[in-house]
Design a protein around this motif. Structure first.
Motif, PDB file in Angstrom:
ATOM      1  N   ALA A  48       4.682  21.719   7.294  1.00 44.36           N
ATOM      2  CA  ALA A  48       5.816  21.716   8.215  1.00 44.36           C
ATOM      3  C   ALA A  48       7.130  21.558   7.453  1.00 44.36           C
ATOM      4  O   ALA A  48       8.118  22.240   7.762  1.00 44.36           O
ATOM      5  CB  ALA A  48       5.656  20.598   9.241  1.00 44.36           C
ATOM      6  N   ARG A  49       7.150  20.679   6.465  1.00 46.67           N
ATOM      7  CA  ARG A  49       8.383  20.468   5.690  1.00 46.67           C
ATOM      8  C   ARG A  49       8.814  21.751   4.980  1.00 46.67           C
ATOM      9  O   ARG A  49       9.984  22.135   5.018  1.00 46.67           O
ATOM     10  CB  ARG A  49       8.183  19.339   4.673  1.00 46.67           C
ATOM     11  CG  ARG A  49       8.185  17.945   5.289  1.00 46.67           C
ATOM     12  CD  ARG A  49       8.328  16.888   4.213  1.00 46.67           C
ATOM     13  NE  ARG A  49       7.161  16.858   3.335  1.00 46.67           N
ATOM     14  CZ  ARG A  49       6.099  16.081   3.521  1.00 46.67           C
ATOM     15  NH1 ARG A  49       6.049  15.265   4.577  1.00 46.67           N
ATOM     16  NH2 ARG A  49       5.092  16.096   2.677  1.00 46.67           N
ATOM     17  N   TRP A  50       7.872  22.417   4.335  1.00 48.79           N
ATOM     18  CA  TRP A  50       8.200  23.633   3.605  1.00 48.79           C
ATOM     19  C   TRP A  50       8.622  24.759   4.539  1.00 48.79           C
ATOM     20  O   TRP A  50       9.546  25.526   4.242  1.00 48.79           O
ATOM     21  CB  TRP A  50       7.015  24.064   2.750  1.00 48.79           C
ATOM     22  CG  TRP A  50       6.900  23.289   1.475  1.00 48.79           C
ATOM     23  CD1 TRP A  50       6.000  22.297   1.173  1.00 48.79           C
ATOM     24  CD2 TRP A  50       7.734  23.422   0.319  1.00 48.79           C
ATOM     25  NE1 TRP A  50       6.224  21.804  -0.084  1.00 48.79           N
ATOM     26  CE2 TRP A  50       7.274  22.475  -0.635  1.00 48.79           C
ATOM     27  CE3 TRP A  50       8.807  24.240   0.000  1.00 48.79           C
ATOM     28  CZ2 TRP A  50       7.867  22.350  -1.887  1.00 48.79           C
ATOM     29  CZ3 TRP A  50       9.400  24.111  -1.256  1.00 48.79           C
ATOM     30  CH2 TRP A  50       8.930  23.174  -2.183  1.00 48.79           C
ATOM     31  N   VAL A  51       7.949  24.872   5.669  1.00 47.13           N
ATOM     32  CA  VAL A  51       8.292  25.934   6.626  1.00 47.13           C
ATOM     33  C   VAL A  51       9.692  25.714   7.193  1.00 47.13           C
ATOM     34  O   VAL A  51      10.469  26.661   7.356  1.00 47.13           O
ATOM     35  CB  VAL A  51       7.255  26.005   7.760  1.00 47.13           C
ATOM     36  CG1 VAL A  51       7.745  26.905   8.892  1.00 47.13           C
ATOM     37  CG2 VAL A  51       5.930  26.531   7.228  1.00 47.13           C
ATOM     38  N   ILE A  52      10.038  24.462   7.504  1.00 43.56           N
ATOM     39  CA  ILE A  52      11.370  24.165   8.031  1.00 43.56           C
ATOM     40  C   ILE A  52      12.445  24.567   7.029  1.00 43.56           C
ATOM     41  O   ILE A  52      13.458  25.181   7.379  1.00 43.56           O
ATOM     42  CB  ILE A  52      11.480  22.667   8.391  1.00 43.56           C
ATOM     43  CG1 ILE A  52      10.631  22.360   9.634  1.00 43.56           C
ATOM     44  CG2 ILE A  52      12.933  22.278   8.636  1.00 43.56           C
ATOM     45  CD1 ILE A  52      10.522  20.881   9.947  1.00 43.56           C
ATOM     46  N   ILE A  53      12.226  24.236   5.753  1.00 42.40           N
ATOM     47  CA  ILE A  53      13.196  24.587   4.712  1.00 42.40           C
ATOM     48  C   ILE A  53      13.323  26.106   4.589  1.00 42.40           C
ATOM     49  O   ILE A  53      14.429  26.662   4.567  1.00 42.40           O
ATOM     50  CB  ILE A  53      12.784  23.973   3.358  1.00 42.40           C
ATOM     51  CG1 ILE A  53      12.874  22.443   3.422  1.00 42.40           C
ATOM     52  CG2 ILE A  53      13.667  24.512   2.236  1.00 42.40           C
ATOM     53  CD1 ILE A  53      12.292  21.737   2.215  1.00 42.40           C
TER      54      ILE A  53
END
Length: 267
Positions: free
Chosen positions: A54-59
């Motif tokens: 989720a963190r990587w996708v948001i970025i």
């Protein structure tokens, strides 16, 4: 609609919470909980792995969506970089977010040795959840607005802070058209989920159905800043949609021909 949700002072400084950011956060939260619960139940993947994803996708989605937004008016943004900071919290292009997010999730899946196509199917459903909240944020912000219309369902934006133009004029509610489109796609995906013929089918269906629907909703869009390949005939998003429909359609056909029996996991 009204872009601002609430304004208040904190430690003597004004703070404003916008509907757009609030709804994006809501979508990300709902999407995470769905993905974490489903990945654990169906694939045995722990929630901390989904948190990292989720963190990587948001970025990636933020960077891609913003860059594509800048590329719609390159002279305005790159000719005067200070313009990039105007309305920095709003103004994103979904296809830019998608195009940046896909290679990011591919890298993450390989790094953590996750089952690729089952995870892509999970991403498709999760993406719908996040996307529909994002489009509701667009509705409140007034961005991605439609052309003037005399249809009875036209929406009039009157808040001076709204990005819709012109104000006080009934416009096609293109944001609501997209919300209806995405919710329809979500229903179809959940129906196919129980009876899918091959892994990756949900992801392919998601991309093709959205691309077709987006090509149609573009006809009613009034925000000319999104850019055209052929003026008032073919927009950037419509071109991307045509490319995606063609490419993903080929993959769908090939995968359906090479389908393998899907082993259902016990709950």
């Amino acid at each position: 609609m009204h872009p601002e949700f609430i304004s208040f002072e904190l430690f003597g400084k004004p703070v404003t919470i916008h509907f757009y950011g609030l709804l994006i956060a809501l979508g990300a939260t709902l999407g995470y909980f769905y993905a974490a619960k489903t990945a654990k139940r169906e694939l045995g993947i722990e929630s901390d792995v989904i948190q990292g994803l989720a963190r990587w996708v948001i970025i990636a989605a933020f960077v891609g969506g913003k860059l594509f937004y800048y590329f719609e008016s390159p002279a305005y943004y790159f000719g005067e970089p200070a313009n990039m900071l105007k309305n920095f919290r709003t103004g994103f292009v979904f296809y830019g977010s998608l195009i940046f997010a896909i290679p990011t999730v591919i890298w993450y899946f390989r790094k953590h040795k996750l089952p690729f196509w089952p995870m892509m199917d999970l991403v498709a459903v999760t993406g719908c959840i996040v996307h529909v909240c994002g489009r509701m944020g667009c509705f409140f912000a007034g961005c991605c607005y439609g052309k003037p219309t005399d249809m009875p369902w036209g929406i009039t934006f009157s808040d001076p802070l709204s990005q819709a133009k012109p104000l006080n004029t009934p416009l096609h509610p293109t944001q609501l058209y997209e919300i209806f489109l995405i919710l329809s796609i979500l229903v179809v995906l959940l129906m196919f989920k129980r009876h899918k013929r091959f892994e990756g089918q949900l992801f392919f269906l998601y991309i093709m159905m959205y691309a077709v629907g987006r090509s149609v909703t573009e006809i009613f869009r009034g925000d000319i800043r999104r850019g055209f390949i052929i003026e008032n005939v073919l927009s950037h998003s419509q071109l991307i949609s045509l490319i995606l429909i063609s490419l993903v359609g080929i993959f769908y056909y090939r995968f359906s021909k090479k389908q393998k029996p899907i082993v259902k996991q016990k709950p």
